[in-house]
Enzyme design. Structure first.
Site, mmCIF file in Angstrom:
data_model
loop_
_atom_site.group_PDB
_atom_site.id
_atom_site.type_symbol
_atom_site.label_atom_id
_atom_site.label_comp_id
_atom_site.label_asym_id
_atom_site.label_seq_id
_atom_site.Cartn_x
_atom_site.Cartn_y
_atom_site.Cartn_z
ATOM 1 C CG ASP A 594 -1.543 1.053 1.253
ATOM 2 O OD1 ASP A 594 -1.974 1.524 0.020
ATOM 3 O OD2 ASP A 594 -1.839 2.064 2.381
ATOM 4 C CB THR A 596 -1.626 6.406 2.407
ATOM 5 O OG1 THR A 596 -2.003 6.916 0.647
ATOM 6 C CG2 THR A 596 -1.924 7.099 3.785
ATOM 7 C CG ASP A 793 -1.428 2.000 6.513
ATOM 8 O OD1 ASP A 793 -1.816 1.654 5.622
ATOM 9 O OD2 ASP A 793 -1.411 3.550 7.292
#
Length: 905
Positions: A594, A596, A793
């Site tokens: 990912d 961000t 996250d």
């Protein structure tokens, strides 16, 4: 066509085999028969009458077979008025009740429920041949009972999916077969795991003073008037299993450690224990101490071993049960009847060497493995629980001008719901009144909250800002996005095939070979052994073969390396959930990451402030002062940036927040506006072509840019970005140099994604990804044979983390992502993936070395224990040497595993 039949008369697996073989002998029939419940699933090209099946079974035994058809005897069987084509006739159903005494027919596939027909023919829906309804089938059928099965009530093969609340084998030995109660898998012996509930339980409330008062909604106690409080949830079943094993582990350690000390003291010169008591007495002490371990803490392993032998599904428990069981029985026999043994097998003190320490150590180590397994399964289902916590249990219903607190289970589509500041949004819908800022990071993974106004969509589980609004409920229950994510995480985690343990693979061959060698040893010695003592020598040497093959070092081989490796990883900020994660990490060839919060910092920050008059600090002071009255995260980023430059904030007058556009106010008697282009148009601020071009250039880099106007003239802008972590570039470069393909998947727009990918020199990225898109991409790569790791996250990453062969969560991310992952990077640093990869490689190499040590001594000792050297050199493997060999193999394994402590990551 497929039919399901009830079969009665079977009492054992031999009966089941006979019935299955008989049915399969019938032309055009393929049958699969299960014993518990006693059913036969038959696939046939053309319909075969039940009478023909019964005729075949009657010829081989007292078995009966009938179509599985259940109806409620209290319900009336009706025939609806529909024209059906039955055979070559057209028959008009009248819809009148048919007396139960008449001849009736039904579709065995129940295409239209319990609808019946009054003539034979084919089902008008599926075309299958209609079956006659017998008198017994008009009553609730009773489940056949197998007298030889004491746990027959555990299984439920009628379920074809792992439904919430059901139990299944984590190894999926019988695919999607489920059980009603907790227990052991009949194939591999593993503890059955409970599938988690996927819906939020309706909360119950009670009075703290009168616990007998229980309601399903908040309110006041009807007895004393106190406010009702939520009832505390009971411990989860997974936690109870873990605590039970933990208790048994403590008991095992308490008694095993003294036994081990007593046994090993024999190798110490001038044994200090002999100064206290004679070794004969110490042997009785070992026996007494071993009883709680064998008959309480680890008794379940012997039960599993016995089951594995009965079903011939040989596994690790077979190996453990035979090895430790024989060692215990041998020790017991030697303790009570020492005079039966020849002098060659006795110690200097005249006692026979016992193996209570081998028995208890093996069982304690296996118990440790089960404890770790239970903890892993509890944490796996913990991801589902963390997701469930996102959904609030209550909502505020607005009806007829009044507000009432209700359970989310009572929400209906179209209800008006009040969402107050800081509350979680209960269901999916849209704003009908008011406006606010919504933090959707737990769903989208993006850190910047969004401004929401009337008619904008809102999502269940997201968090409202500092304003109140009214929303219309549009999607409730399982329809919400949060519920769909929960379902995806559950499906992905259940579909992942566990790694078949190497020890289990070896045991399938190792166990029968060792047993065969032991039996051959007994008969050879009984035939050719010393006259008078042939049977004794045969028994002792046969037992010696089993003892030397006892997998003490094998039990240590994997746990020791894993424990040391996991500890080493923790010291370096890499938390590894289980051994499966270590093995998979060593095989990874594709890393999905990912953006961000994984590659980037995961929080908005000011990159730069541009001013046309080169007075950036003054301009920053003005906009920071303006933003000090705003709760918006972008505003906070500007304020924080000003603080880093040690700029003081000044007074602002006429402050106003314009939803979705920006903020305005008077700073030092000047009208200042900060926001997007729509705000500039609203305040009628002019923008020069030069500034406009600069802003467009920044936006093409995917950055958030806010215009700054003073007295209706745009004199600068501020660029806010989510900075790439300093270590991300080096980490990704290192991973790619190891041959790992790195692909970035993000929910951001293409411009932002491309800018980040270019900086990282990534050739593969996909922008605008929803949670299901990430999941699909991982499945696509896995279908190509790739071993995929996923780093993320946010909650939006949870399904992908669960589906990936190895999920890697940033410790700075959400609890759900961490629970879904197998590896957690405490510092949220991609360098942790490089460390995890290296650690995995070293640990797996270490485990392979340990397995070599474990089996090398067995391979060398078994022939000697069998007595192959006796005809040539007169040498037999004494119990002391056997114990020394086992101990030395264990010491070799431990020493080798401890080398990992010096590994540099």
């Amino acid at each position: 066509m497929i039919h399901t039949y009830n079969v009665s008369g079977m009492s054992c697996d031999g009966c089941r085999t006979k019935v299955e073989k008989t049915l399969n002998a019938i032309d055009e029939v393929h049958a699969v028969v299960s014993l518990d419940p006693a059913i036969a699933t038959i696939t046939m090209e053309n319909h075969v009458p039940t009478e023909k099946l019964q005729e075949a079974l009657t010829a081989v035994g007292k078995y009966t077979i009938e179509m599985s058809h259940f109806t409620d005897s209290s319900a009336k069987i009706k025939k609806e008025p529909m024209e059906k084509s039955i055979g070559n006739e057209h028959h008009q159903h009248t819809g009148e009740e048919m007396p139960n005494s008449s001849t009736e027919y039904y579709c065995p596939m129940h295409c239209e429920g319990d609808k019946v027909y009054d003539k034979a023919g084919d089902c008008p829906v599926c075309g299958m041949h209609l079956e006659k309804v017998s008198e017994s089938e008009k009553k609730p059928a009773e489940k056949p009972c197998c007298s030889s099965k004491k746990e027959s009530d555990k299984k439920d093969v009628s379920s074809t999916a792992i439904a919430p609340g059901k139990y299944y084998c984590p190894m999926h030995c019988e695919e999607d077969k489920v059980y009603e109660k907790a227990g052991d898998c009949p194939v591999c012996g593993m503890d059955l795991v409970k599938a988690p509930e996927l819906t939020v339980e309706k909360p119950l409330y009670t009075c703290p003073m009168h616990p007998e008062v229980i309601q399903d909604a908040p309110g006041s106690c009807p007895i004393c008037g106190m406010d009702l409080v939520p009832m505390k949830p009971v411990d989860s079943e997974e936690n109870k299993t873990y605590l039970d094993l933990l208790h048994k582990m403590k008991i095992a350690l308490l008694f095993t450690v003294p036994i081990f000390i007593i046994a090993m003291s024999e190798m110490i010169p001038n044994n200090p224990l002999l100064q206290i008591m004679d070794m004969k007495i110490w042997n009785w002490v070992q026996f007494a101490l071993s009883l709680p371990v064998v008959f309480y803490a680890a008794w379940m392993f012997f039960v599993r071993a016995w089951k594995s032998i009965l079903t011939w599904n040989l596994n690790m428990f077979t190996l453990i049960g035979i090895g430790s069981g024989v060692a215990f029985l041998f020790s017991l026999f030697a303790l009570f009847f020492p005079n039966v043994f020849p002098a060659e097998f006795k110690t200097e003190s005249g006692t026979v060497h016992l193996y209570f320490e081998a028995t208890t150590v093996i069982l304690t180590l296996v118990l440790l493995g089960q404890l770790l397994e239970a903890r892993a399964h509890s944490q796996t289902s913990g991801a589902i629980k963390e997701l469930m916590k996102l959904a609030p249990t209550e909502a505020t219903l607005v009806e007829n001008g009044k507000e009432t607190v209700i359970s989310i289970h009572d929400i209906k589509k179209g209800n008006l719901l009040r969402v107050k500041p800081g509350e979680k949004i209960p269901v999916d819908g849209k704003i009908s009144e008011g406006e606010s800022t919504i933090d959707e990071s737990m769903i989208s993974g993006e850190p910047i909250p969004l401004d929401k106004k009337k008619d904008d969509a809102v999502i269940a589980g997201t968090i409202n800002g500092n304003k109140s609004f009214v929303m219309v409920a549009e999607k409730i229950g399982s329809e919400t996005l949060l519920s769909q994510i929960v379902q995806m995480v559950n499906d992905a985690s259940r579909s992942r095939a566990p790694i078949q343990k190497l020890a289990d693979k070896i045991s399938k061959y190792f166990v029968p070979i060792v047993v065969a060698v032991s039996v051959i040893t007994f008969f050879v010695w009984a035939k050719f052994g010393p006259e008078g003592d042939a049977l004794i020598y045969g028994f002792i040497n046969a037992v010696a073969v089993l003892i030397i093959a006892c997998p003490c070092a094998l039990g240590l081989a994997t746990p020791m390396s894993v424990m040391v490796g996991v500890g080493k990883g923790a010291q370096s900020g890499v938390l590894i959930k289980n051994a499966e994660a270590l093995e998979n990490m060593n095989k990874v060839d594709v890393l999905i990451t990912d953006k961000t919060g994984t590659i980037t910092e995961g929080k908005p920050s000011v990159e730069k402030v541009f001013s046309t008059n080169n007075q950036e600090d003054d301009l920053l002071q003005s906009i920071a002062s303006l933003n000090q009255y705003s709760e918006h995260p972008l505003a906070q980023a500007v304020v924080n940036f000003a603080k880093t430059k040690k700029l003081s904030l000044i007074e602002v007058k006429d402050f106003e927040s314009v939803t979705g556009k920006g903020v305005t106010g008077t700073v030092e008697n000047k009208n200042v506006a900060l926001g997007n282009k729509k705000l500039m148009e609203e305040v009628k601020a002019s923008v020069s072509e030069e500034i406009e071009n600069k802003i467009i250039a920044e936006q093409k880099l995917g950055k958030t840019v806010s215009y700054i106007s003073v007295e209706k003239t745009v004199i600068g802008y501020v660029t806010i970005t989510d900075a790439i972590k300093a270590t991300s570039v080096a980490a990704i470069k290192e991973l790619m140099s190891q041959g790992i393909e790195v692909i970035m998947l993000t929910g951001d727009n293409k411009n932002t994604a491309k800018a980040v990918a270019d900086e990282l020199q990534l050739t593969s990225f996909i922008a605008g990804c929803l949670p299901e898109d990430k999941l699909k991409e991982i499945k696509r790569l896995q279908a190509e044979g790739k071993i995929v790791a996923m780093a993320g996250d946010g909650i939006n990453d949870a399904p992908a983390l669960a589906q990936a062969d190895i999920g890697i969560a940033m410790g700075t991310g959400t609890d759900v992502a961490i629970e879904s992952a197998k590896i957690t990077l405490v510092k949220g640093d991609l360098q942790g993936i490089v460390k995890a990869k290296k650690l995995s490689h070293e640990v797996m190499k270490n485990i392979n070395q340990n397995l070599f040590f474990a089996f090398f001594y067995n391979a060398l000792g078994i022939p000697i224990a069998a007595g192959v050297l006796y005809p040539f050199f007169g040498i037999l493997l004494s119990p002391m040497i056997a114990a020394l060999a086992m101990s030395f193999s264990s010491v070799s394994v431990i020493a080798n595993a401890l080398r990992l402590r010096g590994l540099k990551l």
